[in-house]
Motif scaffolding. Structure first.
Motif, short mmCIF file in Angstrom:
data_model
loop_
_atom_site.label_atom_id
_atom_site.label_comp_id
_atom_site.label_asym_id
_atom_site.label_seq_id
_atom_site.Cartn_x
_atom_site.Cartn_y
_atom_site.Cartn_z
N LYS A 147 -19.63 17.59 25.07
CA LYS A 147 -19.93 18.40 23.92
C LYS A 147 -20.64 17.46 22.83
N ARG A 148 -21.57 18.30 22.14
CA ARG A 148 -22.24 17.71 21.02
C ARG A 148 -22.01 18.35 19.86
N TYR A 149 -21.58 17.63 18.77
CA TYR A 149 -21.49 18.18 17.43
C TYR A 149 -22.46 17.68 16.35
N ILE A 206 -20.87 27.36 6.74
CA ILE A 206 -20.62 27.36 8.03
C ILE A 206 -20.72 25.84 8.56
N THR A 207 -19.77 25.30 9.00
CA THR A 207 -19.38 24.01 9.29
C THR A 207 -19.92 23.57 10.62
N SER A 208 -20.00 22.10 10.57
CA SER A 208 -20.69 21.60 11.85
C SER A 208 -20.03 21.83 13.16
N ASP A 209 -18.56 22.25 12.84
CA ASP A 209 -17.88 22.61 13.97
C ASP A 209 -18.27 24.19 14.40
N ASP A 210 -18.54 25.04 13.65
CA ASP A 210 -18.98 26.33 13.68
C ASP A 210 -20.41 26.17 14.54
N LEU A 211 -21.34 25.51 14.19
CA LEU A 211 -22.64 25.22 14.66
C LEU A 211 -22.42 24.71 16.21
N ASN A 224 -22.84 24.83 21.92
CA ASN A 224 -22.39 24.53 23.22
C ASN A 224 -21.96 26.07 24.20
N SER A 225 -22.30 27.11 23.37
CA SER A 225 -22.08 28.40 24.12
C SER A 225 -23.44 28.39 25.16
N ILE A 226 -24.36 27.96 24.86
CA ILE A 226 -25.71 28.13 25.74
C ILE A 226 -25.29 27.42 26.98
N GLN A 227 -25.29 28.09 28.19
CA GLN A 227 -24.77 27.38 29.46
C GLN A 227 -25.83 27.78 30.57
N ALA A 228 -25.97 26.91 31.41
CA ALA A 228 -26.79 26.94 32.58
C ALA A 228 -26.58 28.27 33.29
N ASP A 229 -25.22 28.43 33.54
CA ASP A 229 -24.90 29.49 34.64
C ASP A 229 -24.99 30.86 33.89
N GLU A 230 -25.01 31.01 32.54
CA GLU A 230 -25.38 32.24 32.15
C GLU A 230 -26.67 32.59 32.00
N ALA A 251 -29.16 34.54 21.20
CA ALA A 251 -28.76 35.48 20.43
C ALA A 251 -26.92 35.33 20.30
N GLU A 252 -26.64 35.16 21.37
CA GLU A 252 -25.24 35.07 21.54
C GLU A 252 -24.65 33.75 20.99
N ALA A 253 -25.28 32.75 20.69
CA ALA A 253 -24.94 31.54 20.18
C ALA A 253 -24.87 31.88 18.61
N PHE A 254 -25.54 32.61 17.98
CA PHE A 254 -25.44 33.15 16.54
C PHE A 254 -24.21 33.80 16.36
N THR A 255 -23.56 34.61 17.43
CA THR A 255 -22.43 35.13 17.27
C THR A 255 -21.32 34.52 17.22
N LYS A 256 -21.19 33.37 17.49
CA LYS A 256 -20.27 32.27 17.48
C LYS A 256 -19.96 31.60 16.36
N LEU A 257 -20.71 31.70 15.22
CA LEU A 257 -20.37 31.08 13.89
C LEU A 257 -19.45 31.97 13.14
#
Length: 541
Positions: free
Chosen positions: A2-4, A23-28, A33-39, A352-358
């Motif tokens: 994981k990268r923060y 929005i914190t660095s953890d939120d970012l 990290n939600s962006i995944q190859a299998d997705e 798009a999904e990554a932005f919903t994780k914030l």
């Protein structure tokens, strides 16, 4: 691993003119990290499946694609981007030339696809040229800013112009000529037909050569045959030349010899300065019979409204279309378009999904635009630019995704059109977090900045970034893989073999999408908008 994001970078961004945010660095990092190859692979498998039939505009494959995008973005909580609709109508007309045609020049018949591909952009059941004199017009360029006019003193009314692909800078590699090895818009086939039409020519023929075109003859065969889409216009495109098309370089050499000219000599002269020469008494005759269909295709647009200035938008773009199905082809008839551009469309969903994780929405709105008919000459994005859902003065920046990196992790990221805007600096900052550097366009001669959908935004005056991949493999194992897979990908551009493969290494695509996510977020929080650099041909209007 994981990268923060470091607080140092966030502080640096604030000092550079960004607004403070909860929005914190953890939120970012959650989004990152939600962006995944299998997705990514999951979406590509669907979009590039045989069921979708190659995703041609105005086909059943379009309906399936739009349904899929609607389902995915609705599930993510995005709102329709065009009022109460996810769609923007794009009126199109398709013209399919009858393949039973021959091009006769100098008493010899040249065969469709084997020697030439001809067609007409006129919305007419039949167009043609008869005994139209041939004139070689070099690169077919009229560029006052470069003091270059291949048509100067020439009357081509009723004649057929023959011209080289790309522009003089590519031929000479002279950095002081046009933009040197980097193709300008003057090198694009679209421009050459447009200029020939403005000059009043009856026909326009481009000589295909693989290196300056940046693709083999097979791409001409597949891309310019079958249904060709254009816009519905009041004048039915009657201001275009009657016939436009391509011939192979072997045919061109034969024609030059018949005209008492040497092709290589004429080509060399054409690169020295504005140039044209009559091709003896050679004349062209060809009849084009069109099957005409008017239809409506759609751009897809979805928005995640911003928390502070929702009327200001960062637009991510990708084209959802490909070449469809060729029922006249032997063997595999479906152009699945997995790399080009199911990957970009899948990547758009992932970002798009990554932005919903914030934990909180970004200050500005995040809008995702999947356009139609890119393969037909950037028609969907051109239509959007002429009829913007979001005005240019409310569009902060554009990030375009077209054919993601399938060759594994790299230590750099290539920027097509590097040096044009401040977007490069934002990308470099984000890339540094990955231990990567920003590198230039790996193939500037292909004119990539004028060949994908960000170009429409650039013409609107909106700073637009087109980046991805790189040339420096992460490790030796990746380098070996890249050598093997690059051969497969190169041979499958605009071919039925552009389909999903389990052996793809999507880790590099993940890297790039994470950067696109971070750059978009940074832009959304900055007080100042990105600007074009002074030396760019694009500026805010």
């Amino acid at each position: 691993m994981k990268r923060y994001f470091s607080l140092t970078l966030i502080t640096t961004a604030i000092l550079a003119g960004c607004a403070t945010t909860s929005i914190t660095s953890d939120d970012l990092a959650k989004g990152y990290n939600s962006i995944q190859a299998d997705e990514i692979a999951k979406h590509v498998k669907v979009l590039a499946s045989d069921e979708f039939g190659g995703r041609a505009p105005s086909s059943e494959g379009e309906k399936l694609t739009l349904d899929y995008l609607t389902k995915e973005f609705t599930a993510l909580g995005f709102e329709p981007g065009n009022g109460d609709s996810f769609f923007q109508e794009v009126p199109l007309v398709s013209l399919e030339a009858d393949s039973d045609m021959v091009l006769n020049i100098g008493g010899k018949d040249y065969q469709y696809k084997k020697d030439m591909v001809m067609g007409s952009s006129r919305i007419s059941a039949q167009e043609g040229i008869a005994n139209s004199e041939l004139v070689f017009v070099g690169y077919g360029v009229n560029a006052p800013e470069y003091n270059w006019n291949d048509y100067e003193g020439l009357d081509v009314k009723g004649k057929t112009v023959v011209m080289l692909v790309n522009d003089p800078g590519f031929a000479t590699k002279d950095p002081n000529l046009f933009t040197g090895d980097a193709m300008t818009y003057y090198g694009r086939w679209t421009y050459k037909y447009e200029e020939a039409s403005r000059q009043g020519a009856a026909g326009a023929i481009i000589i295909h050569e693989t290196a300056p075109a940046s693709y083999p003859w097979s791409v001409v065969e597949n891309s310019w045959s079958g249904e060709q889409f254009g816009f519905v216009k009041d004048n039915n495109n009657m201001d275009r030349v009657a016939v436009e098309g391509w011939v192979t370089v072997d045919v061109a050499k034969e024609l030059f010899t018949k005209a008492g000219l040497d092709f290589d000599t004429a080509k060399a002269e054409a690169a020295k300065g504005a140039y044209h020469v009559d091709m003896g008494d050679l004349a062209a005759t060809v009849n084009v019979k069109n099957t005409i269909k008017k239809s409506v295709s759609y751009n897809f647009i979805a928005t995640l409204p911003g928390s502070k200035t929702p009327d200001e938008h960062i637009i991510y773009s990708a084209h959802w279309d490909h070449l469809g199905t060729d029922k006249n082809r032997k063997g595999d008839q479906i152009y699945n378009g997995a790399h080009d551009n199911a990957t970009g469309t899948a990547g758009m969903i992932e970002v798009a999904e990554a932005f919903t994780k914030l934990g909180k929405r970004p200050d500005r709105s995040m809008t995702f635009l999947a356009v139609t008919a890119e393969e037909q000459g950037l028609l969907g994005s051109k239509y959007y630019a002429a009829n913007p859902v979001i005005p240019a003065n409310k569009t902060v920046a554009n990030i375009n995704m077209d054919s993601l990196n399938l060759l594994g992790k790299v230590k750099d990221i290539s920027v097509v059109g590097i040096g044009k805007s401040q977007m490069d600096e934002l990308l470099a900052t984000a890339a540094k977090e990955q231990g990567r550097t920003v590198s230039g366009d790996p193939k500037p001669s292909s004119g990539g900045y004028y060949r994908s959908d960000h170009f429409a935004f650039a013409n609107m005056g909106v700073p637009a970034m087109y980046a991805g991949g790189g040339s420096e493999a992460f490790d030796e194992e990746t380098a070996n893989y890249r050598k093997r897979m690059s051969l497969v990908l190169r041979g499958c551009y605009h071919q039925p073999c552009d389909r999903y493969r389990d052996e793809w290494d999507l880790s590099g695509a993940v890297q790039d999408l994470q950067l696109f996510y971070k750059v978009g977020f940074d832009i959304s929080q900055q007080t100042q908008w990105p600007t074009w650099n002074e030396n760019s041909e694009f500026q805010r209007k």
